[in-house]
Design an enzyme around this catalytic site. Sequence first.
Site, mmCIF file in Angstrom:
data_model
loop_
_atom_site.group_PDB
_atom_site.id
_atom_site.type_symbol
_atom_site.label_atom_id
_atom_site.label_comp_id
_atom_site.label_asym_id
_atom_site.label_seq_id
_atom_site.Cartn_x
_atom_site.Cartn_y
_atom_site.Cartn_z
ATOM 1 N N GLY A 37 3.385 -0.712 8.819
ATOM 2 C CA GLY A 37 2.909 -1.246 9.892
ATOM 3 C C GLY A 37 3.032 -2.704 9.951
ATOM 4 N N ILE A 47 0.779 -1.382 -0.069
ATOM 5 C CA ILE A 47 0.094 0.131 0.075
ATOM 6 C C ILE A 47 0.804 1.082 -0.118
ATOM 7 C CG2 ILE A 47 -1.747 1.184 1.491
ATOM 8 C CD1 ILE A 47 -2.735 -1.507 2.387
ATOM 9 N N TYR A 79 -3.190 -6.719 17.292
ATOM 10 C CA TYR A 79 -2.861 -5.994 15.916
ATOM 11 C C TYR A 79 -4.172 -4.891 16.068
ATOM 12 C CZ TYR A 79 -3.404 -4.775 10.953
ATOM 13 O OH TYR A 79 -3.310 -4.250 9.615
ATOM 14 N N ARG A 136 12.727 -0.029 5.230
ATOM 15 C CA ARG A 136 13.409 -0.957 6.355
ATOM 16 C C ARG A 136 14.173 -1.881 5.766
ATOM 17 N NH1 ARG A 136 10.901 -4.388 11.087
ATOM 18 N NH2 ARG A 136 9.584 -4.771 9.394
#
Length: 249
Positions: free
Chosen positions: A92, A29, A155, A49
Amino acid sequence: MRSPSEDRAGAKQPGPRRSVLVTGGNRGIGLATALRLRESGHKVAVTYRRGAPPDGFFAVRCDIRDNEELTHAVKHVKESQGAPEIIVANAGMLHESAMNATSDADFDDLIETNTKSALRLARLGIGGMLRARWGRLIYISSMAAFSGAPGVTAYAASKAALLGMTRTLAWELGRHGITVNVVVPGLIDTEMTQHLNEDQRDWYLRGTPLARTGTADEVAAAVGFLADESASFITGATVPVSGGLGVGL
Ligand SMILES: NC(=O)c1ccc[n+]([C@@H]2O[C@H](COP(=O)([O-])OP(=O)(O)OC[C@H]3O[C@@H](n4cnc5c(N)ncnc54)[C@H](OP(=O)(O)O)[C@@H]3O)[C@@H](O)[C@H]2O)c1
């Protein structure tokens, strides 16, 4: 009434070229959003990352759980293309485990990644928006925050927190010309959902009126709309992109 971005003939004029920061813009996304905002003419920086940075973007390696790395990332973006005026807090993680198998460490990791980093990013990145008296802060939550799902206690908690954060920041930042909104995806085909088995996918699709998974581009379209000049009177909003999963909750 003509919008400010329309000329006398009603044709849409290009808006200002904004400095954009998308976290986790190397895939899924985040990458779709970065591409979309670049297509709209903006200067787009991304964080990543692992692996290689995506082609054609100013990219800063950063683990969003690490305040120092996040601080450096925002500083580099400012130096390279100006203080961010549009921030998409997208990075996320998903960790699935039954409630009694979820350790404190798992819970902390989800909260650090999905929730705390979102607040830190607002703190670090908001300066330019305050000075410009214009800004867009966009969070990416999850339908799990509304409907829950088996195995996603932590989550769902980490993503539900973003809803309260969005509504509160909308109050705090509204008078500075900054809108704060949250996009709420349903089941989207990205690396994050590749591990789901057939039963799990069926479980989600049975609750999805459109009876299919969504694409990263479909989520990016909603983010692109909220980031646009024309979304100037929308703040504190929760925008589902879920094929109807969780509607009315
Ligand atoms: N896919 C879905 O069905 C779905 C549904 C609801 C909400 N969402 C939310 O949408 C957002 C994007 O997810 P996606 O579907 O595009 O998943 P994805 O393909 O797994 O991408 C996750 C992105 O987050 C980055 N990320 C994760 N932990 C990080 C950390 N500690 N530091 C820096 N970057 C980190 C990843 O970077 P690296 O690759 O470098 O690790 C990657 O860029 C997430 O917030 C997710 O919770 C997704």
